[in-house]
Design an enzyme around this catalytic site. Sequence first.
Site, short mmCIF file in Angstrom:
data_model
loop_
_atom_site.label_atom_id
_atom_site.label_comp_id
_atom_site.label_asym_id
_atom_site.label_seq_id
_atom_site.Cartn_x
_atom_site.Cartn_y
_atom_site.Cartn_z
N THR A 163 20.77 134.73 -93.15
CA THR A 163 20.60 133.60 -94.07
C THR A 163 19.61 133.95 -95.19
O THR A 163 19.83 133.64 -96.35
CB THR A 163 20.09 132.36 -93.30
OG1 THR A 163 21.01 132.09 -92.26
CG2 THR A 163 20.00 131.14 -94.20
N GLU A 178 14.58 125.34 -88.35
CA GLU A 178 15.29 125.96 -89.48
C GLU A 178 14.34 126.75 -90.36
O GLU A 178 14.69 127.80 -90.89
CB GLU A 178 16.01 124.89 -90.32
CG GLU A 178 17.16 124.20 -89.61
CD GLU A 178 18.30 125.15 -89.29
OE1 GLU A 178 18.11 126.03 -88.41
OE2 GLU A 178 19.38 125.03 -89.89
#
Length: 307
Positions: free
Chosen positions: A181, A128
């Site tokens: 993101t 991530e």
Amino acid sequence: MEEIKIFAPATVANLSCGFDVLGCCLESIGDEMLLRKNTTGEIRITKISGQELPMEADKNVAGVAVRALLKELNSQQGFDIEIYKKIKAGSGIGSSAASSAGAVFAVNKLLNEPFSPEELIPFAMEGERLASGNAHADNVAPALLGGFNLIRSYEPLEVIHLPTPQDLRMVILHPLIEVKTMDSRSIIRQSISLQKAVKQWGNLGAFVSALYSNDYDLLGRSLKDEIVEPVRSILIPFFDELKIIARESGALGFGISGSGPSVFAMCKGEASAKQTGAAIQKYYQEKEIDFDLHLSKIGNEGVKIIS
Ligand code: ADP
């Protein structure tokens, strides 16, 4: 065991009231991956289908997460990784998390489980970090543990697995536009008012309570976000209209999935989910916006072995 094929589930993070601390696993949406031991001592991404993603192990979240796990073990074991993508990258339903969580789950199995599922979370978080610049756990924890998860603390990491009311269904609408993101993080304000914080922690506490008491109405009342949603929703075409339509169709709540652009409607029962899905789909068709629509139960298992 030399090779393993797994299902790596999509996940919905934030769930309106729990920015960066709450997430749930979806049962029927996800990727497949095949991992095989090799004798080269290298981590190789040998195949990716369905999406254009980096083949270099240090640029692919699966490779980075596996490296983090092997480093902890001081292991020189090599692996070949095949990724069959069904979740589109940048969709907001945990595409990168599915690959990170799936890869560490599979490697752990092939090495006879030196780690518990909870212990795998920090390795998947390294994936991530590569994808979004932030090692958040609200997608990888539900992908690994299944169900709903609350990240009580990041330092030290403490993940709480929450119960799932059985009639819950998720409707996911993915407008086919790209929102990175990193971009959708950069527009969020870094400070919030005390008044908004009070509302948010009230809702988050109530949401958790509702999961334990199977109180669907309370779940619906708690799915609110006055902090991030007002800023991020401007990136999603007709967000406010979709929310009204979903609520009028009987959905318990409606919000942004992760960093978007996917949105979710949480519903009680299959019929309500179908009705909500049909209504928001019809609206986007009229507006001529391309989309994918998914309906899913909450996945109680997380990553699953296929063979
Ligand atoms: P999502 O919110 O759906 O997880 P992100 O924007 O967080 O999407 O992550 C997608 C980013 O991660 C893209 O830039 C993509 O190139 C990168 N990436 C690297 N490896 C993978 C992978 N195996 N699966 C998905 N995305 C990956």
